[in-house]
Design a protein around this motif. Structure first.
Motif, PDB file in Angstrom:
ATOM      1  N   UNK A  77       0.828  -1.214   0.000  1.00 37.19           N
ATOM      2  CA  UNK A  77       0.000   0.000   0.000  1.00 37.19           C
ATOM      3  C   UNK A  77       0.860   1.261   0.000  1.00 37.19           C
ATOM      4  N   UNK A  78       0.304   2.329  -0.526  1.00 30.68           N
ATOM      5  CA  UNK A  78       0.983   3.618  -0.518  1.00 30.68           C
ATOM      6  C   UNK A  78       0.947   4.195   0.898  1.00 30.68           C
ATOM      7  N   UNK A  79       1.995   4.928   1.243  1.00 29.40           N
ATOM      8  CA  UNK A  79       2.064   5.537   2.575  1.00 29.40           C
ATOM      9  C   UNK A  79       0.886   6.458   2.844  1.00 29.40           C
ATOM     10  N   UNK A  80       0.415   7.184   1.819  1.00 30.50           N
ATOM     11  CA  UNK A  80      -0.680   8.123   2.064  1.00 30.50           C
ATOM     12  C   UNK A  80      -1.996   7.407   2.354  1.00 30.50           C
ATOM     13  N   UNK A  81      -2.152   6.150   1.931  1.00 25.44           N
ATOM     14  CA  UNK A  81      -3.353   5.377   2.300  1.00 25.44           C
ATOM     15  C   UNK A  81      -3.391   5.184   3.810  1.00 25.44           C
ATOM     16  N   UNK A 111      -2.665  -2.995  10.021  1.00 22.34           N
ATOM     17  CA  UNK A 111      -3.144  -2.577  11.342  1.00 22.34           C
ATOM     18  C   UNK A 111      -1.967  -2.029  12.136  1.00 22.34           C
ATOM     19  N   UNK A 112      -2.237  -1.187  13.147  1.00 22.64           N
ATOM     20  CA  UNK A 112      -1.138  -0.748  14.014  1.00 22.64           C
ATOM     21  C   UNK A 112      -0.613  -1.936  14.809  1.00 22.64           C
ATOM     22  N   UNK A 113       0.665  -1.941  15.073  1.00 22.79           N
ATOM     23  CA  UNK A 113       1.293  -3.055  15.795  1.00 22.79           C
ATOM     24  C   UNK A 113       0.657  -3.223  17.172  1.00 22.79           C
ATOM     25  N   UNK A 114       0.179  -2.143  17.776  1.00 19.69           N
ATOM     26  CA  UNK A 114      -0.475  -2.248  19.091  1.00 19.69           C
ATOM     27  C   UNK A 114      -1.747  -3.073  19.008  1.00 19.69           C
ATOM     28  N   UNK A 115      -2.405  -3.106  17.854  1.00 19.44           N
ATOM     29  CA  UNK A 115      -3.594  -3.939  17.666  1.00 19.44           C
ATOM     30  C   UNK A 115      -3.211  -5.416  17.723  1.00 19.44           C
ATOM     31  N   UNK A 116      -2.101  -5.756  17.120  1.00 19.15           N
ATOM     32  CA  UNK A 116      -1.634  -7.145  17.137  1.00 19.15           C
ATOM     33  C   UNK A 116      -1.291  -7.560  18.554  1.00 19.15           C
ATOM     34  N   UNK A 117      -0.709  -6.663  19.311  1.00 18.57           N
ATOM     35  CA  UNK A 117      -0.347  -6.951  20.696  1.00 18.57           C
ATOM     36  C   UNK A 117      -1.547  -6.833  21.623  1.00 18.57           C
ATOM     37  N   UNK A 118      -2.681  -6.383  21.079  1.00 18.78           N
ATOM     38  CA  UNK A 118      -3.913  -6.191  21.848  1.00 18.78           C
ATOM     39  C   UNK A 118      -3.691  -5.304  23.067  1.00 18.78           C
ATOM     40  N   UNK A 119      -2.891  -4.249  22.859  1.00 18.27           N
ATOM     41  CA  UNK A 119      -2.629  -3.301  23.929  1.00 18.27           C
ATOM     42  C   UNK A 119      -3.757  -2.285  24.024  1.00 18.27           C
ATOM     43  N   UNK A 120      -4.012  -1.814  25.191  1.00 17.32           N
ATOM     44  CA  UNK A 120      -5.004  -0.761  25.409  1.00 17.32           C
ATOM     45  C   UNK A 120      -4.266   0.568  25.547  1.00 17.32           C
ATOM     46  N   UNK A 121      -4.988   1.640  25.417  1.00 23.20           N
ATOM     47  CA  UNK A 121      -4.398   2.953  25.616  1.00 23.20           C
ATOM     48  C   UNK A 121      -3.977   3.601  24.310  1.00 23.20           C
ATOM     49  N   UNK A 122      -2.985   4.459  24.407  1.00 24.04           N
ATOM     50  CA  UNK A 122      -2.519   5.229  23.247  1.00 24.04           C
ATOM     51  C   UNK A 122      -1.903   4.307  22.196  1.00 24.04           C
ATOM     52  N   UNK A 123      -2.080   4.708  20.942  1.00 28.53           N
ATOM     53  CA  UNK A 123      -1.530   3.948  19.825  1.00 28.53           C
ATOM     54  C   UNK A 123      -0.465   4.780  19.133  1.00 28.53           C
ATOM     55  N   UNK A 124       0.670   4.174  18.863  1.00 28.89           N
ATOM     56  CA  UNK A 124       1.698   4.824  18.061  1.00 28.89           C
ATOM     57  C   UNK A 124       1.571   4.246  16.661  1.00 28.89           C
ATOM     58  N   UNK A 125       0.867   4.958  15.786  1.00 25.38           N
ATOM     59  CA  UNK A 125       0.525   4.431  14.479  1.00 25.38           C
ATOM     60  C   UNK A 125       1.659   4.517  13.470  1.00 25.38           C
ATOM     61  N   UNK A 126       2.834   4.960  13.943  1.00 23.22           N
ATOM     62  CA  UNK A 126       3.993   4.921  13.043  1.00 23.22           C
ATOM     63  C   UNK A 126       4.436   3.484  12.813  1.00 23.22           C
ATOM     64  N   UNK A 127       4.060   2.588  13.717  1.00 18.09           N
ATOM     65  CA  UNK A 127       4.456   1.183  13.612  1.00 18.09           C
ATOM     66  C   UNK A 127       3.243   0.351  13.243  1.00 18.09           C
ATOM     67  N   UNK A 128       3.371  -0.440  12.204  1.00 15.45           N
ATOM     68  CA  UNK A 128       2.239  -1.216  11.701  1.00 15.45           C
ATOM     69  C   UNK A 128       2.727  -2.550  11.153  1.00 15.45           C
ATOM     70  N   UNK A 129       1.779  -3.408  10.878  1.00 19.87           N
ATOM     71  CA  UNK A 129       2.079  -4.690  10.259  1.00 19.87           C
ATOM     72  C   UNK A 129       0.962  -5.026   9.279  1.00 19.87           C
ATOM     73  N   UNK A 130       1.299  -5.833   8.282  1.00 16.97           N
ATOM     74  CA  UNK A 130       0.331  -6.261   7.288  1.00 16.97           C
ATOM     75  C   UNK A 130       0.070  -7.748   7.481  1.00 16.97           C
ATOM     76  N   UNK A 131      -1.167  -8.169   7.208  1.00 16.83           N
ATOM     77  CA  UNK A 131      -1.553  -9.567   7.407  1.00 16.83           C
ATOM     78  C   UNK A 131      -2.635  -9.940   6.408  1.00 16.83           C
ATOM     79  N   UNK A 132      -2.929 -11.230   6.330  1.00 18.66           N
ATOM     80  CA  UNK A 132      -4.019 -11.640   5.449  1.00 18.66           C
ATOM     81  C   UNK A 132      -5.353 -11.385   6.151  1.00 18.66           C
TER      82      UNK A 132
END
Length: 145
Positions: A77-81, A111-132
């Motif tokens: 995906x493009x960064x602007x997406x 998704x943001x990496x914090x979603x994968x870790x199922x963390x609560x609270x603030x999200x740092x959306x600079x870090x992400x991962x792609x999945x099926x």
């Protein structure tokens, strides 16, 4: 006459890309309903106002903003997406989800990496991962539980 010949195919191509995007949004909404039992709807404000996701739920507890992108060529995906869905998510304090598909490739989800870790609270959306898509649905079920 020469100008009209060039103009018409471009208008047709634009219409086709819009229709392709609309069909993909509806496909993703149906897949999420099938997998998670959640009914999603196209956010009609997205066509009038910037910073809206593509799919929304009538349930205010739905924790995601979903942006759908469907393109012919590419594999990442493009960064602007990602920036687009993150901006929309911050406005409503929800988790950004980018669902994308390129021709002849399966649907992928960022998704943001914090979603994968199922963390609560603030999200740092600079870090992400792609999945099926099935992996996203598995993690979404865990998040919704």
């Amino acid at each position: 006459v020469e100008t009209q010949q060039h103009y018409l195919p471009m208008a047709s191509a634009m219409t086709n890309s819009r229709n392709k995007g609309l069909r993909f949004e509806l496909q993703v909404a149906h897949l999420i309903d099938d997998e998670l039992g959640i009914k999603l709807y196209r956010d009609l404000e997205q066509t009038r106002t910037a910073d809206h996701g593509d799919l929304i739920s009538s349930d205010p507890s739905w924790p995601f903003v979903i942006e759908c992108k469907r393109y012919a060529k590419g594999y990442l995906p493009k960064d602007d997406w990602w920036q687009q869905v993150c901006t929309a998510s911050k406005l409503v304090r929800k988790i950004p989800i980018l669902v994308y598909k390129f021709d002849r490739l399966p649907i992928r989800v960022r998704v943001p990496i914090s979603f994968v870790q199922l963390l609560k609270g603030e999200h740092d959306w600079r870090y992400y991962t792609d999945m099926d898509f099935p992996t996203f649905c598995y993690l979404a079920r865990e998040q919704l539980a």
